[in-house]
Design an enzyme around this catalytic site. Structure first.
Site, PDB file in Angstrom:
ATOM      1  N   ARG A  98      25.680  64.807   8.133  1.00 50.90           N
ATOM      2  CA  ARG A  98      26.678  65.863   8.052  1.00 50.90           C
ATOM      3  C   ARG A  98      26.400  66.918   9.127  1.00 50.90           C
ATOM      4  O   ARG A  98      25.254  67.148   9.527  1.00 50.90           O
ATOM      5  CB  ARG A  98      26.698  66.476   6.662  1.00 50.90           C
ATOM      6  CG  ARG A  98      25.553  67.421   6.361  1.00 50.90           C
ATOM      7  CD  ARG A  98      25.598  67.893   4.927  1.00 50.90           C
ATOM      8  NE  ARG A  98      24.678  68.988   4.684  1.00 50.90           N
ATOM      9  CZ  ARG A  98      24.275  69.373   3.493  1.00 50.90           C
ATOM     10  NH1 ARG A  98      24.704  68.719   2.422  1.00 50.90           N
ATOM     11  NH2 ARG A  98      23.441  70.392   3.357  1.00 50.90           N
ATOM     12  N   ASP A 142      26.910  68.867  -2.555  1.00 49.02           N
ATOM     13  CA  ASP A 142      26.483  67.552  -2.103  1.00 49.02           C
ATOM     14  C   ASP A 142      26.716  66.491  -3.170  1.00 49.02           C
ATOM     15  O   ASP A 142      27.229  66.772  -4.249  1.00 49.02           O
ATOM     16  CB  ASP A 142      25.010  67.591  -1.683  1.00 49.02           C
ATOM     17  CG  ASP A 142      24.710  66.591  -0.587  1.00 49.02           C
ATOM     18  OD1 ASP A 142      24.413  65.427  -0.919  1.00 49.02           O
ATOM     19  OD2 ASP A 142      24.794  66.961   0.603  1.00 49.02           O
TER      20      ASP A 142
END
Length: 493
Positions: A177, A287
Site C-alpha cells: 500500500r 486494514d
C-alpha cells in the site's frame, strides 16, 4: 481463456454477468468503499464506477471479490480447479526427474508450459500512450480512494511495485500500500521481509546514498496481478510465472526512466525513485484486520513520470474486517496451497485458511495420522515451509475424518480430542505481522499449535473413545422409507 490486459477481462466479466457499471456519480472519498463493501458481502459483481466525483477516470473495484472471479482470471470456472496451479508450483519448487519413458511423456505438458516463461519485450506499449513528466506529474488527479473515516490520506492499494536487487537476475513484483503524500510523492509501506524491501536493502548496501529506481504498475492484466500474490519460487520472476499461467509469454516494455520492465498492457505506470535518506510517517489506515493500524516510518517514493493508456481505468480496492477482497483472494489461493503442502507432506488431506481469520492468521489442517506426535511435526512444517505462513498465529491439526473447513466438525474435534495442556504447543518470540497489535512487541509474538487428533499409545494412557456411527444398512433402509413417514425434508448429512 487467457486475458492479455485488464480490459479484456472486464469485457469477459460483463458478458458473464460478473461486472456492473455504475453511471451515478460516486465519491472516491468513503462512498466507493461503502458500496463495494455492501456488494462484496452480498457476493455481488465487480464494479466499474464510470463517474467518480471530481475525476473523469473510471474506477474498477471489487475485481476479485469472489473466489469464482479469481478462478476466472486464471481461465478456470471453479476455484477448486486452482489446485492445478498449485500442482504446477509444487513441480517448479521441486522438479522430479522422470522415472522412465512413460513418466517423461506425462511430464511433457509441464515442460511445454515452461517454454512460455520468459517475458516478451515489446515496443509502442499501450501503457505508454500518454507520457507525463515534470510539472505534469500530479498524483492528486488520479481518483485514489480514501477508504475509511480514520484514514490519514488517500491510499493506492492495487499497485504492482516492481524492483530489482543488485544480486538478483530477476525482477520482483509485490503489492504494497502507498499513502498519497504530495503531488509527486507516495509512502512505500513494505515490511522488511518482503521482496521489494529486501531488494532495496541490498541496493543500499552496494550503492550507499544512491537513488533506488522503482516502478509501480496500476491496472495490469489479471494474471500478472495474481502472479504477484502467489507463492512463486524465489528464483522465478512473477512475469515468468504469469506466462506459465496464461499459456503465453507476458508482454513487457522498458520503463522510460530506468531499466525496469513493466507490464506492457497496464492502465497506468508510475516511475521514479526512493532516496534512502527520505522517510515519512505512514498511517494510520484501516486494514484487513478490521482495525486502524499504528503509524511508522517508511521510505518515500518520488514519482518522476506517469504514463498511461488513453482512457485509462484506475484499479482500486479497500481492506477491512473480513470478508474483504484480500480475504476472498485468500479463499481462492487456499486451493493453490494444498498441492504445494502435499508435495512436502503427503499425509495432509486438506488445508484451510478461514477468511474470518484475516486470510492467514489461522490455519486448519487435516492429516492421515501415522504415528504419535505426527500432528506436531505437521504444524511445525506448515509454519516453516512457505513464507506465506510466517505470520500464521494458530494452527489446528485434525484427523482425516474431520472436515477441516467445517467449524462444527473442527470445534467438536477440539473439545473431544484435546487436553489443553498436553495438546497445545506454544512458541514464543516468533515473527508476527507488524499490523498485529495484540502481540507484545511489534513484529514479534507467539504462536499456538493445537493437536485435535485422536491420541495414540504413547500420547495417552486412557482408553480412547470410539465415534458413534449409525449402521449403514439402517441408514439406507430409512432413506427408502423416508417419503412415507410424512416428515418434512430430510436434513442434509
Amino acid at each position: 481463456m487467457s486475458f492479455k490486459d485488464l480490459r479484456s477481462f472486464i469485457s469477459h466479466l460483463e458478458a458473464n454477468g460478473e461486472l456492473k457499471r455504475i453511471s451515478h456519480p460516486v465519491d472516491p472519498h468513503l462512498e466507493m468503499t461503502e458500496i463495494a463493501d455492501r456488494v462484496l458481502r452480498a457476493k455481488g459483481p465487480a464494479l466499474l464506477f464510470e463517474n467518480p466525483v471530481g475525476n473523469e477516470m473510471p474506477v474498477l473495484a471489487n475485481l476479485f471479490g469472489t473466489p469464482k472471479r479469481v478462478a476466472m482470471a486464471l481461465g478456470k470456472e471453479d476455484p477448486l480447479a486452482l489446485r492445478e496451479v498449485g500442482e504446477l508450483l509444487a513441480f517448479l519448487k521441486e522438479p522430479e526427474p522422470p522415472r522412465g519413458f512413460k513418466d517423461a511423456i506425462s511430464k511433457i505438458p509441464m515442460f511445454k508450459q515452461a517454454l512460455n516463461m520468459p517475458p516478451k519485450t515489446v515496443r509502442n506499449a499501450p501503457c505508454q500512450e500518454v507520457i507525463k513528466t515534470g510539472s505534469d506529474v500530479d498524483l492528486t488527479k488520479l481518483p485514489i480512494q480514501h477508504c475509511w473515516p480514520g484514514d490519514v490520506a488517500p491510499l493506492v492499494t492495487w499497485g504492482l511495485t516492481i524492483t530489482k536487487g543488485p544480486r538478483q537476475k530477476r525482477q520482483n513484483l509485490g503489492i504494497y500500500r502507498q499513502q498519497l503524500l504530495d503531488k509527486d510523492k507516495l509512502i512505500m509501506r513494505w515490511l522488511d521481509h518482503r521482496g521489494g524491501a529486501l531488494d532495496f536493502k541490498d541496493f543500499k548496501e552496494k550503492f550507499p546514498g544512491e537513488r533506488y529506481p522503482v516502478v509501480v504498475a496500476l491496472g495490469a492484466d489479471p494474471v500478472t496481478i495474481l502472479g504477484a500474490v502467489t507463492p512463486v519460487p524465489d528464483s522465478m520472476s512473477e512475469y515468468a510465472f504469469a506466462g506459465l499461467l496464461r499459456g503465453e509469454r507476458t508482454d513487457v516494455c522498458k520503463a522510460i526512466s530506468c531499466d525496469l520492465e513493466v507490464p506492457a498492457t497496464s492502465e497506468i505506470i508510475l516511475e521514479g525513485y526512493i532516496d534512502p535518506e527520505e522517510m515519512a510517517e505512514e498511517g494510520p489506515y484501516g486494514d484487513h484486520t478490521g482495525y486502524y493500524n499504528e503509524t511508522d516510518k517508511f521510505p518515500v517514493f518520488t514519482v518522476t513520470h506517469i504514463t498511461h493508456r488513453k482512457d485509462a481505468i484506475y484499479h482500486s480496492t479497500y481492506t477491512g474486517r473480513p470478508p474483504d477482497e484480500p480475504a476472498m483472494l485468500g479463499v481462492a489461493l487456499n486451493e493453490i496451497f494444498v498441492p504445494i503442502l502435499r508435495k512436502q507432506y503427503p499425509e495432509i488431506i486438506d488445508f484451510y485458511l478461514p477468511p474470518e481469520g484475516c486470510s492467514y492468521r489461522m490455519a486448519v489442517i487435516s492429516i492421515r495420522k501415522e504415528y504419535p506426535g505426527h500432528a506436531k511435526r505437521v504444524m511445525m512444517g506448515a509454519w516453516s515451509f512457505l513464507r506465506q505462513f510466517m505470520y500464521t498465529k494458530f494452527i489446528i491439526i485434525v484427523d482425516e475424518d474431520v472436515n477441516c473447513r467445517d467449524w462444527n466438525d473442527v470445534i467438536w474435534a477440539i473439545t473431544t480430542r484435546m487436553d489443553p495442556k498436553r495438546d497445545t504447543v506454544m512458541i514464543e518470540n516468533t515473527p508476527i505481522d507488524y499490523l498485529d497489535f495484540a502481540s507484545p512487541v511489534a513484529g514479534l509474538g507467539s504462536k499456538m499449535g493445537m493437536d485435535a487428533t485422536n491420541k495414540w499409545e504413547g500420547e495417552t494412557d486412557r482408553e480412547w473413545g470410539t465415534p458413534i456411527v449409525m449402521d449403514e444398512a439402517v441408514k439406507q433402509r430409512i432413506d427408502t422409507i423416508w417419503d412415507d413417514l410424512g416428515i418434512d425434508d430430510a436434513p442434509t448429512l
